[in-house]
Every structure is written in C-alpha cells, then in structure tokens.
Design an enzyme around this catalytic site. Structure first.
Site, PDB file in Angstrom:
ATOM      1  N   TYR A  26     -14.493   4.580  17.262  1.00 50.07           N
ATOM      2  CA  TYR A  26     -14.980   4.908  18.230  1.00 50.07           C
ATOM      3  C   TYR A  26     -14.049   5.403  19.673  1.00 50.07           C
ATOM      4  CZ  TYR A  26     -19.681   3.614  15.731  1.00 50.07           C
ATOM      5  OH  TYR A  26     -20.252   3.645  14.647  1.00 50.07           O
TER       6      TYR A  26
ATOM      7  N   HIS B 114       3.598   1.325   7.466  1.00 58.05           N
ATOM      8  CA  HIS B 114       2.766   0.352   7.307  1.00 58.05           C
ATOM      9  C   HIS B 114       2.095  -0.111   6.105  1.00 58.05           C
ATOM     10  CE1 HIS B 114       3.589  -3.894   9.148  1.00 58.05           C
ATOM     11  NE2 HIS B 114       1.977  -3.786   9.443  1.00 58.05           N
TER      12      HIS B 114
ATOM     13  N   ARG C  66       6.970  -9.248   8.890  1.00 59.27           N
ATOM     14  CA  ARG C  66       6.205  -9.417   9.455  1.00 59.27           C
ATOM     15  C   ARG C  66       5.504 -10.356  10.729  1.00 59.27           C
ATOM     16  NH1 ARG C  66       1.774 -10.929   4.813  1.00 59.27           N
ATOM     17  NH2 ARG C  66       3.162  -9.305   3.230  1.00 59.27           N
TER      18      ARG C  66
END
Length: 748
Positions: A122, A78, A32
């Site tokens: 967006y 993931h 990680r």
C-alpha cells in the site's frame, strides 16, 4: 578392486562449536547489526538506498511502491526476510525517529504513538533530496569500492560516499551478538561545525568539539537535564543521558489548571506513550496523587499534546516532579557509540567518530578529483588534437579523399604513413608524413562533424580547451595541496548545512534531581479478606465486625493488618509473591475484590496459593514447609522480608510441590496425612531449622505412589478434630512416633 576409503577428520566438538559461533557472531556484527562509521549505515539501509538509486526513484520523480523496492533489494543485494528490509525502509522515513529522514514516504508509515506502517503493497517511497545529493552523489566517479553481491550477479558499494557524519546526525541502534549500539541523533548544523573545527585543528579536544556540537538533538525535542555528564559520555563513548518531556501550564476560565506535555523523551516513542498514560492513571487509582481529575491524549499531526486536568489548589511543581520520578516523563537514554571501524567493532569517542569520517571525506574527495582529473586530461588531449586539426584541415580533407579506408587515414594521422594515399601534390604528401596525432585524437578527428569548422565553433573549442586547462590546474591543486582539498570539503559542508540544517529541538541544561514530597499515608488497621478464587479486598474494621458471620463463611483467608504492611502469598510452586497492602483497594463489603494476578506476579493458571499472611506476622516467627514428597523444614520469617515482589520461598526437588506452609511458633507437634490414609504424628523439634534455599529433611516414609496430602500443626494440650472418610477423627489419637517413619492407618 580397490575400495575408496573415507577421509575422516577427527575434531574436538567444543573447538568446532567455538569457531562456528565466532564466525556467526562476526557475521551478525559486521554484516547486519552495526553501522559503518564512514556512512553511519547498516548493510540493509545501505542496500535499500542504493537499490532506490539504481531504480531511479529520485526525489524529483514519482513515488514507487515499497513492495517493488523491497523485492528488488532482496533479490539483488540483501538475501534476508522482506520484513526486515521494509522495517528498515520505514524507519528511514519516520521523522520522529531520525534526525534527518533519508526516504520520502507516501502513505501510512506509522505514528509516534507506536502504530505500525501499512503493508508494503500500500505504501510508496522515493529518495529524499538530502539522500540523493549527500549520500549517493558521485557514485559514478569511482569514489568507493564496489563488491560482488551474494550471488555475484551484481555489484554493490562497500560503503556509500556520505559527505556528512551520518552516524552522529541520525544516530543508530542495533543488537548484535554480545554487543549492542545506541547512538543518539544530533543537529546537522552543529555536527558540520564540529567537523570543520576538527579539520582546522586536529588536536582539538572533545571539550573543544562540544563548543560546536552541544549534545544530542532528538527529533521529539525534550530537555536533557545532565549537561555536565555529556563530556564524559562523548569522551568514553558510553553513558546515560537523562531526558525529560517538556511541560506547560495552561489556566482555564473555571480556575482549574491544565498540565500539558508538548514534547516527550525520545525513549517514550511508540507503545511507551500508552504506558505513560496507564502509569498516570495508576497513580490516581492507587491514591498516590489526588490532584489529577482527568487525563487525555490530544496528540495529532501537529505534535504531541497530552493534557492532565488538575484541581484548583494543586502544587504543580510537586506534581510534575512526581511524574518525573514515577513515570517515563523523565527517562534515560543509554549511549554506547559502537560502530564498525576498519572492519572491526569499536566503541568510539566523539572525536574518533569525526576523525574516521574526515579521513573518509579526504579519501572520497581524492578519488573523486583523481577521476575528474583523468577525464579532463582525456578531454585536453582530444581538444588539442581538434585545435591542431583545424589548422591543417585542408590537408586532412585531402588525406580523407585520397584514402581507401578508415584504417589508412588513421595510420596516416597517427604515424605519418602516406603509402597508398593519393595526394594532389608532393608538398601535401610531405606534410602528411609529418603528422603525429595520438590514437584518441585521430579517432576524434575522424568523428568530427563539419559544422565544427565554423569560425564561432572553433572559438568555442578554444574556450572549452581553456576551461579544461583551468579545471586541470584546479584539480591538480586540490589533489596536491592539503589546504585546497580541505577548503573544498569545508565549502561543500557549508553548502549542505545551509540547505538542510534545521533549528535545534532539544534543550540542554543542568537540572536538579526531581524531588517531590509524598503525602504520608495515614496509618490504620484494616481487615484483609480473600476468597477461594483468589479475589482480595480490604474493608474497614467496623465493616468487618458488622458482617463477621458472612465474611467468615465466604472467605478463605481473613486477618487484620496495617495498611503500611505487605501481604505474602505462598504458592505450591515454591514461590512467595508480596503485595503492598496500600495497593489493595479499600472497598465495601459486597465489592467483588481484585484478583491476586492483577496485583502481583502470581499466575493462577500455573500455581495455586496455599498460604497467605501479613509480613508483620511472618517476620517475627518461623514458617514450616511441607512438600508432597514429605520434605519438611522450618525457616525464620525474617528471610522473607525482602524488597523483591517475587522470590523462591523454598527449594523443590523435580516433580515435587508444596502442600503446606504455616506459622509454627506456638505449635509443638506435627501430623502428616497421606493420600493412601497414613497418619504420622511427631514432635516439631525433630524438624531442622534451615535456610529458605534448602530442600529440607524427610518427614515421613512413603509407600510407592503415595504422597503427603495434608499437614497439621498441633498445640500440646488442645484437641484437634478433622473429617476423615466422612467421620470425625481426632488427630490427638494418632500414636506419637518419630520423624521419618511410615505412620499408621486409623481404625474408625
């Protein structure tokens, strides 16, 4: 009937916890938080880029919604939060954070001043050309191992075949368990030159490598001012880099000067730009400098531009040095070159990073050319078969026309079996029996189209065969000759450098320590006023004398002090907060004042101020502390003369709190008053003198549920009167007793 017995395994709790925590820690470190030294990527970055590659979101194709990329990455590779994936995607697209952006973002991806990116629904993104050609190329050539994903429904690359030391080019930062990494970005061209230098001479020192790679190259520019310390940082993998912003002086027509900051330290990114502006404003407000008339942030898409308007006679050099000292215009970047190498976290020197990457380059190049060679050998075999077939094409056509099925033809071509095939002549059958094509050649012959028999096509086939043989010779030379492979790798690096390198942005030099002459404060006596709401102010002594009556009625704490002293605030929570007198605004008598919360760590919502005094008065005396549970002690004032803004003034038992702090030097007796109306008077000398870390001794025996409410310090020959139950009561009338007794209730 037999009962099934449970299989109970006894285990030591601490051992189970230790093993579990170590497993968790290693998972965070490896899977990680830390980048791999080979491709310089964390797992989330690697998976996101690979997913974009798989989705076909190439640099020359339309952008795709980030929400699609994030969702696909989370579902396939993931299994963590979507916000962490999107944040990683955003950072890879921000040119002010990365040496080379890996993602081409379209939409609002945040700003250098700390504005966040728009929501993933967006924004849109696609791969950068660099990422596609340098990070993801050759994945189809078996250059890296593929592993099953979390649910074993997909395959993902263990590492990306990155052909540049991305760990150096883009840097890295991450917090794992018990360790963290912080690697600055560097200039791509310089890094490539350092890699080539290592490949030409693997005995080269870190100092030798730094002839090519001068030091960090931050996307925000700036000036590194401790050049001589960089060698030790790159040799050990740890250290501190000092960075300054770039400052220019512009003159206006009215004669005033503008101090313009055009580049900022890399550490000032984001909210720290706003903090810098506030720090400069604070310097003006606290009169640390009177040279700055106005400050404005005129930064735009074109770059950073923070403008300070100065007085005409300003010593610009001294002011700039003050900004370096007092604000983040000069800051330190902590380097810790920690990365996952060979499956474990390791702090690496510059040479080790390059060494690991060069080994990786040779590995992926070897695997690439082994795959290419195998393909060319297959092509060679087929081409040889087709060329050979063209020479006996009439015989092959005769075999095809005389056979009953495809298998019969294939058996004849491979093994020379003519049984069951009709031939025009015995000679043809004999010739057919001598055919000996391979399986692949026979398949290719059967699939060959008739147009390949045209003369020009045969010539083209022979030309292809020659090209294949040349390729085989070249690939074998690369695989069998270290110098040839090194030459291929270096040519590739040169090509990458030529296409993607940019001019260095950060200047590296040795600069002197910033020294500025602080204007000495004119020492003067002032009057400190603080009302019962915690608002404090300073007024001139003459102002106080003119308004003495009003000041005494409106304020709880009033005393004179020097403007070079400190004010100490003692709270019921057993803490002392100190405030420099110089930090308290000197104002008019009718000014409201400034809350103590704004000038110190004091929090009015959590604690109450019970005593205020100047340090000069405390330093030379002794303080008496009394708690609600009647614990008391005397402490020398010098113990509170410390540099910290907040300290523990006393040690409190659970549920206990301070009800009194006061100067006790001139006093001889102590009176405790409890909530239930008990009074106890005893000599001050019965209270022990202790350290501030002590709890103290018991001053009074309390009945259950009772608590000390007030404490009074008395001089020996003076009358002390208080209002008790709406009547005046003299404390001198309380019978003198011993400490740690119950006390008496007064008869009024």
């Amino acid at each position: 009937m037999e009962t099934k017995q449970d299989n109970i395994i006894a285990a030591d709790y601490s051992e189970v916890m230790q093993k579990s925590y170590i497993d968790y820690a290693m998972s965070v470190i490896i899977s990680r938080a830390l980048p791999d030294v080979r491709d310089g990527l964390k797992p989330v970055q690697r998976r996101t880029l690979y997913d974009m590659y798989e989705l076909g979101i190439r640099y020359d194709r339309p952008y795709r919604k980030c929400a699609r990329i994030v969702g696909d990455t989370m579902g396939k590779y993931h299994p963590h939060g979507d916000s962490s994936i999107y944040e990683a995607l955003v950072v890879m697209a921000q040119d002010f954070k990365k040496g080379k952006t890996l993602v081409d973002g379209h939409g609002n991806f945040g700003s250098i001043e700390g504005d966040g990116a728009a929501a993933m629904r967006y924004t849109e993104a696609r791969l950068e050309k660099l990422t596609q050609e340098v990070f993801l190329a050759d994945l189809d050539k078996d250059v890296v191992d593929f592993l099953p994903n979390f649910d074993e429904t997909e395959k993902e690359p263990e590492v990306l075949p990155v052909r540049i030391p991305n760990l150096l080019v883009n840097g890295a930062d991450g917090i794992a368990v018990g360790m963290a990494t912080s690697i600055p970005p560097h200039n791509l061209g310089e890094v490539v030159d350092a890699v080539k230098a290592y490949m030409k001479n693997n005995e080269i020192s870190v100092k030798g490598l730094m002839r090519y790679m001068k030091g960090p190259d931050f996307p925000t520019g700036g000036i590194i001012v401790n050049k001589d310390e960089l060698l030790n940082i790159y040799e050990t993998g740890t250290g501190k880099i000092r960075i300054r912003g770039r400052v220019q002086i512009e003159k206006q027509k009215n004669g005033r000067q503008l101090l313009v900051i055009t580049e900022i330290p890399y550490t000032m990114l984001g909210a720290n730009i706003g903090k810098f502006l506030n720090d400069v404003a604070a310097l003006v407000e606290t009169k640390k400098t009177t040279d700055i008339l106005d400050i404005s942030n005129q930064s735009s898409k074109e770059g950073i531009r923070i403008v300070l308007e100065l007085k005409k006679d300003t010593d610009v050099e001294n002011l700039t040095n003050m900004l370096y000292k007092k604000t983040r215009l000069e800051d330190t970047f902590g380097v810790n070159m920690l990365a996952v190498a060979e499956g474990r976290p390791e702090t690496l020197s510059l040479k080790q990073v390059i060494e690991y990457h060069v080994d990786f380059l040779f590995e992926i190049t070897t695997r690439k050319y082994t795959t290419l060679l195998a393909k060319e050998m297959d092509k060679k075999e087929i081409q040889e078969g087709l060329i050979k077939a063209c020479d006996v094409i009439d015989l092959i056509i005769e075999i095809l026309r005389g056979s009953k099925n495809r298998e019969q033809v294939k058996k004849c071509l491979v093994e020379g079996v003519t049984k069951g095939i009709r031939f025009k002549s015995k000679a043809s059958e004999t010739a057919a029996g001598k055919l000996h094509f391979s399986e692949k050649q026979a398949t290719a012959i059967l699939e060959m189209r008739l147009y390949r028999l045209i003369g020009l096509e045969i010539e083209a086939l022979e030309a292809e065969y020659k090209q294949t043989m040349d390729n085989i010779a070249r690939y074998e030379d690369i695989l069998n000759n270290y110098d040839s492979m090194a030459h291929v790798i270096m040519d590739d690096l040169d090509q990458i450098k030529k296409e993607y390198t940019v001019k260095r942005r950060t200047t590296i030099e040795n600069a002197q320590e910033a020294v500025y002459e602080e204007k000495k404060m004119e020492e003067m006596q002032v009057c400190f006023l603080m009302d019962r709401f915690g608002y404090m102010k300073l007024v001139d002594m003459n102002v106080y004398e003119r308004n003495k009556e009003a000041a005494n009625s409106e304020n709880k704490y009033i005393f004179t002090c020097m403007n070079t002293d400190k004010i100490c605030l003692f709270t019921d929570g057993g803490r002392m907060h100190s405030i420099k007198v110089a930090d308290i605004p000197l104002g008019r008598f009718r000014d409201k004042g400034t809350p103590a919360d704004n000038l110190s760590n004091y929090e009015s919502a959590k604690e109450q101020i019970i005593y205020v005094a100047p340090m000069e008065q405390i330093r030379n005396g002794s303080l008496m502390f009394v708690t609600a549970a009647s614990m008391c002690k005397l402490v020398k004032g010098e113990e509170f003369d410390v540099a910290k803004r907040t300290i523990a003034s006393t040690k409190l038992n659970p549920e206990d709190y301070l009800i009194f702090v006061g100067l006790a030097d001139e006093m001889e007796q102590v009176v405790f008053q409890t909530r239930e109306g008990y009074f106890l008077r005893f000599l001050k000398q019965e209270i022990s003198s202790m350290k501030k870390t002590a709890v103290g001794v018991r001053g009074m025996k309390l009945t259950e549920g009772d608590a000390v409410e007030h404490a009074y310090l008395l001089e020996g020959h003076r009358e002390y009167n208080i209002t008790y139950k709406e009547k005046e009561y003299s404390l001198n009338k309380v019978k003198l007793a011993k400490r740690d007794t119950k006390g008496v209730k007064p008869r009024l």
